[in-house]
Design a protein around this motif. Structure first.
Motif, PDB file in Angstrom:
ATOM      1  N   THR A  47      43.436 -28.702  22.879  1.00  0.00           N
ATOM      2  CA  THR A  47      43.645 -27.524  23.914  1.00  0.00           C
ATOM      3  C   THR A  47      45.147 -27.422  24.177  1.00  0.00           C
ATOM      4  O   THR A  47      45.738 -28.474  24.333  1.00  0.00           O
ATOM      5  CB  THR A  47      42.732 -27.870  25.090  1.00  0.00           C
ATOM      6  N   ALA A  48      45.368 -26.095  24.477  1.00  0.00           N
ATOM      7  CA  ALA A  48      46.871 -25.913  24.679  1.00  0.00           C
ATOM      8  C   ALA A  48      46.843 -24.567  25.819  1.00  0.00           C
ATOM      9  O   ALA A  48      45.870 -23.813  25.716  1.00  0.00           O
ATOM     10  CB  ALA A  48      47.929 -25.509  23.719  1.00  0.00           C
ATOM     11  N   THR A  49      47.778 -24.693  26.772  1.00  0.00           N
ATOM     12  CA  THR A  49      48.034 -23.567  27.650  1.00  0.00           C
ATOM     13  C   THR A  49      49.340 -22.823  27.466  1.00  0.00           C
ATOM     14  O   THR A  49      50.323 -23.479  26.816  1.00  0.00           O
ATOM     15  CB  THR A  49      47.930 -24.123  29.111  1.00  0.00           C
ATOM     16  N   ALA A  50      49.279 -21.827  28.065  1.00  0.00           N
ATOM     17  CA  ALA A  50      50.513 -21.071  28.001  1.00  0.00           C
ATOM     18  C   ALA A  50      50.607 -20.202  29.373  1.00  0.00           C
ATOM     19  O   ALA A  50      49.598 -19.864  29.953  1.00  0.00           O
ATOM     20  CB  ALA A  50      50.686 -19.961  26.724  1.00  0.00           C
ATOM     21  N   LEU A  65      39.025 -21.485  16.293  1.00  0.00           N
ATOM     22  CA  LEU A  65      39.147 -21.072  17.602  1.00  0.00           C
ATOM     23  C   LEU A  65      37.829 -21.240  18.321  1.00  0.00           C
ATOM     24  O   LEU A  65      36.876 -20.548  17.965  1.00  0.00           O
ATOM     25  CB  LEU A  65      39.872 -19.665  17.953  1.00  0.00           C
ATOM     26  N   LYS A  66      37.793 -22.230  19.241  1.00  0.00           N
ATOM     27  CA  LYS A  66      36.457 -22.666  20.028  1.00  0.00           C
ATOM     28  C   LYS A  66      36.243 -21.715  21.200  1.00  0.00           C
ATOM     29  O   LYS A  66      35.439 -21.309  21.685  1.00  0.00           O
ATOM     30  CB  LYS A  66      36.269 -23.872  20.224  1.00  0.00           C
ATOM     31  N   SER A  67      37.422 -21.731  22.077  1.00  0.00           N
ATOM     32  CA  SER A  67      37.281 -20.960  23.231  1.00  0.00           C
ATOM     33  C   SER A  67      38.703 -20.629  23.576  1.00  0.00           C
ATOM     34  O   SER A  67      39.854 -20.947  23.286  1.00  0.00           O
ATOM     35  CB  SER A  67      36.897 -21.861  24.619  1.00  0.00           C
ATOM     36  N   LEU A  68      38.683 -19.473  24.557  1.00  0.00           N
ATOM     37  CA  LEU A  68      39.830 -18.873  24.838  1.00  0.00           C
ATOM     38  C   LEU A  68      39.726 -18.417  26.576  1.00  0.00           C
ATOM     39  O   LEU A  68      38.779 -17.683  26.696  1.00  0.00           O
ATOM     40  CB  LEU A  68      40.307 -17.430  24.353  1.00  0.00           C
ATOM     41  N   THR A  69      40.338 -19.130  27.392  1.00  0.00           N
ATOM     42  CA  THR A  69      40.303 -18.802  28.854  1.00  0.00           C
ATOM     43  C   THR A  69      41.340 -18.107  29.290  1.00  0.00           C
ATOM     44  O   THR A  69      42.614 -18.436  29.328  1.00  0.00           O
ATOM     45  CB  THR A  69      40.071 -20.097  29.667  1.00  0.00           C
TER      46      THR A  69
END
Length: 117
Positions: A47-50, A65-69
């Motif tokens: 997991t990574a954030t921006a 890609l499993k999830s995008l929040t």
């Protein structure tokens, strides 16, 4: 007839054959270890954030890609481009994390033999 006539060096007989079989067994074990490690890492999630955490992406080691929040505060109809950039950044960073762990794990198995992983 002379002893060893017609034999090529290192092709059976003597100690050369035994050393070659040992090397083959080691290579087979390394191959099995690498396959098991690759299978394990492909299932793992990264997991990574921006954007300070307003966009988060989770990918598998198999580059899925499993999830995008997306935090609702990141949605600005007047600046869709910024949201798109944050999504790309989060997904790419998660993919890099997966690739780095895969590469590091494979190097541990191969003992730094310089194989292309």
């Amino acid at each position: 007839m002379a002893k060893g006539y017609g034999r090529r060096p290192g092709m059976g007989g003597g100690m050369g054959g035994g050393l070659n079989m040992n090397m083959i067994k080691q290579a087979q074990k390394m191959q099995q270890d690498m396959a098991a490690m690759q299978e394990e890492l492909e299932k793992k999630e990264y997991t990574a954030t921006a954007g300070g955490g307003v966009v988060s992406a989770a990918v598998t080691g198999g580059h899925v890609l499993k999830s995008l929040t997306i935090d609702p505060e990141a949605v600005d109809p007047d600046d869709v481009e910024m949201l798109q950039d944050m999504i790309v950044a989060a997904v790419n960073e998660a993919m890099r994390a997966a690739e780095n762990e895969m590469s590091s794990s494979m190097q541990k198995i191969t003992g730094g033999m310089g194989l292309p992983f």
